[in-house]
Design an enzyme around this catalytic site. Sequence first.
Site, PDB file in Angstrom:
ATOM      1  N   LYS A 140       0.838  -1.210   0.000  1.00  0.00           N
ATOM      2  CA  LYS A 140       0.000   0.000   0.000  1.00  0.00           C
ATOM      3  C   LYS A 140       0.866   1.250   0.000  1.00  0.00           C
ATOM      4  CE  LYS A 140      -2.317  -1.324   3.695  1.00  0.00           C
ATOM      5  NZ  LYS A 140      -1.878  -2.729   3.821  1.00  0.00           N
ATOM      6  N   CYS A 156     -11.879   0.964  17.055  1.00  0.00           N
ATOM      7  CA  CYS A 156     -10.653   0.175  16.872  1.00  0.00           C
ATOM      8  C   CYS A 156      -9.673   0.226  18.042  1.00  0.00           C
ATOM      9  CB  CYS A 156      -9.944   0.586  15.583  1.00  0.00           C
ATOM     10  SG  CYS A 156      -9.398   2.295  15.520  1.00  0.00           S
ATOM     11  N   MET A 157      -9.562   1.339  18.762  1.00  0.00           N
ATOM     12  CA  MET A 157      -8.518   1.443  19.777  1.00  0.00           C
ATOM     13  C   MET A 157      -9.022   1.782  21.173  1.00  0.00           C
ATOM     14  SD  MET A 157      -5.961   0.505  18.173  1.00  0.00           S
ATOM     15  CE  MET A 157      -5.036   0.545  19.690  1.00  0.00           C
ATOM     16  N   MET A 196      -6.670  -5.432  16.550  1.00  0.00           N
ATOM     17  CA  MET A 196      -8.126  -5.505  16.577  1.00  0.00           C
ATOM     18  C   MET A 196      -8.677  -6.777  17.208  1.00  0.00           C
ATOM     19  SD  MET A 196      -9.017  -2.621  15.484  1.00  0.00           S
ATOM     20  CE  MET A 196      -7.497  -2.104  16.272  1.00  0.00           C
ATOM     21  N   GLY A 217      -4.236   0.965  13.910  1.00  0.00           N
ATOM     22  CA  GLY A 217      -4.541   0.763  12.508  1.00  0.00           C
ATOM     23  C   GLY A 217      -4.702   2.029  11.704  1.00  0.00           C
ATOM     24  N   GLN A 218      -4.722   3.213  12.347  1.00  0.00           N
ATOM     25  CA  GLN A 218      -4.906   4.466  11.634  1.00  0.00           C
ATOM     26  C   GLN A 218      -3.698   5.378  11.869  1.00  0.00           C
ATOM     27  OE1 GLN A 218      -9.234   5.873  11.295  1.00  0.00           O
ATOM     28  NE2 GLN A 218      -9.158   5.052  13.363  1.00  0.00           N
TER      29      GLN A 218
END
Length: 807
Positions: free
Chosen positions: A92, A176-177, A351, A388-389
């Site tokens: 990516k 998510c967190m 996650m 994840g971000q």
Amino acid sequence: MERRDFLKASALATATAVAGRRVLAQVPPSAPATQAVDPALAARVGDVTWGKAPCRFCGTGCHVQVGVRGGRVVTVAGDQLAPVNRGLLCVKGYHVGLALYGSDRLTRPMLKRNGRHVPISWEEAVDIIARRVIAKPRGFAFYGSGQWTIPEGYAAQKLMKGGLSNNHIDPNARLCMASAVTGYISTYGVDEPYNCFDDLDHADVVVLWGNNMAEMHPVLFSRLIDRRSRGERVTLVDLTTRRTRTSAFADHVMVFKPHGDLALANGIAHLLIANNTWDRAFVERYVNFRKDSERPDLNGQAMTFEEYRRRIARYTPEYVETLSGVAAAEVRRLAGFFADRSLKVLSLWCMGVNQHTRGTAMNRLIHAVHMLSGHFGRPGDGPQSLTGQPSACGTAREVGTSAHQLPGGLLVANADHRQKAEEIWNLPAGRINATPGYHTVQMWKKFSTAAAQGGDIDTIWVQVTNPGQSLPNLAELFDPSRTMADKFLIVSDVYPTATVRQADLILPSAMWVEKNGMTGNSERRTQQWFKMVNPPGEARADVWQTVAVARRLFDLGHPGMRDKDGEFIFRFRNAAGAAVPSWEYPRFHEVNVDAQLFEEYRRFSRFKHKNLAPYEQYVSHRGMRWPVIEQPDGSWRETRYRFVEGEDPNVEAGKRMQFYHSVTHDDRALLWFHEHENPPEMPDAQYPFWLCTGRVLEHWHSGSMTMRIPQLRRAMPNAYVELNREDAARLGIRDGDTVTLETRRGRLALPAWIDGRASPPPGTVFVPWFDERLLINELTLDAHDPISKQPDFKKCAVRIVPAGTRR
């Protein structure tokens, strides 16, 4: 779904890992990072202008060198001077520049009229938002993101809590967190990892708690695999609910039943105590014991070590096997790594642990086994969550854009904290609302409920996220509002996502290097970049959008847009000290708005020892890990390991280890006990399978960017359902067949993939969620952790209906 497409994707992933090995071996972690451009790269490719920036995607914080020619990003390269990735990028990251250039970029504000989106001016769009807010201030909510830059999140936070006295602001990091946050705070008294990515270079054993690291954090995973290629011994233990690409590299793969991780953690603790291999000295000096109170919260109830010993005693390997499905011998093997203090043991999770109705408990239990065993405080030895971000830490957590927080780890419910924020923002006393706002699930339920039934949120402004695809149980949380005339959805985005297409007002946004930015990655590293190219059409930076709405509210007479001196709450000045009306877009770039917002926000970072350096320090570095402390010679020193003497400047001399934000105010961390419990929804005769959702290597989150990158879309063109071969044979399903999944909330037809990249155990299916044409979150449930309020996307009951089957 044809197999060759998946094989092509696998080949891409393998090439990424192999290509990076030489880079990882050649570039030391201490490489200097005080030049914006890599001189060697600039000399080699001289026909472009280069700049530095962190990658737009995950929370690893890889740095890239961005090449611009003719006003467009034309190339990117892994930044060899970056300490995180040392020149390596994942598949990516190598294509991140193409994320700017999808053919369907949003370029004009649009308003829905008579069922169609029609172009309008920015002036009209800003006025519409401001008048919605004034009409019903308490009915307005802001839904943001771990993709917000630090200044974007800070501006939204200040607008809502400092201007509107409204705490209905929450980020998608709640999905998510959030459980990692509550786990850290209730263990150490302050959020975010004490350790850093350097541990990957020192650990002897790496335990992955439900984390497919090979696909989700491939650059970090390559650092581990590269050590093996250099002859180092690194033992990898994969605790997982399905065999993945990570499993293929693991020395030990332990497949557990959903929620079985609770039992595994307790099984480790039991054996440490039963075999007298726990670290008595560490526990007696640095730990207090805790258990859940009647209503679970961050503080819990005190318990003695003897009570802890009694409660953990029943989690024998044999009992853990019945709960988790992991053989008793493997439980003993896992506990053996923690029992051996000559080893350095690193736990990593993401996650699988956080998207869990007992996510806070699981986070606490991972911290607990490390403290009980003494595997804490050395390089390579400790627990660390991964994000994840790109700014789930820097913006959602540090800026405090959650409904209950203020910047810098402060809380809206704490009077002293509110006073501190009001002083920094120069607000009248009492301006900040003491009542926490609605968390994500609650916010969207209120928005999707009629006003007469208690749905008191009538306007939501969404920035940098895609809730029409990412929320759980979409049929309850998102879809109903789209048929209610009094509900108004505003969306700022770059592409026509599932959310944008349902919006009442669409605002085109600038993206990545089309604007200035700052983010914070998983290891407390704050990173900065400058605008390098112009956004298309009339697209504008989200931070400008927020300030422009605030100014329109000011002009309309909203009292909250004035500070206690009667001045606009967002004030920007040039080098000569003259005020600049940055809310007027032609003048927005006369000053660096990011720098001025950051310097104001930086004052908050001192309250919880999250000290940030001045803005200009980040300009010359590839990020710095907080706390960053000024040295006697005027330089600024980052911190690798918090709470550790010699590493953390806040630890008092002679303490060795000091948890200086201790919940119990005695410099001790909390070691928690939690019982195992079943998930809220389990397979039964009607819905006999487990459904798990997640990501794939090629696509990031909802795919709104990566599905517009041709190479990535070709490599993984659509979602699928991953089946166990035995289940498929029993149901008469062949590879590529279309099957229908049904839960108590919805149904979805998908192509089947059998024995592909990963393999679920019998009775389990897996579906990725990147494909907006196949919305798996129509099926997932919205049950959530009672403390963090984070939903569980990883487990619900589902049935499989093969194509042509009649019921």
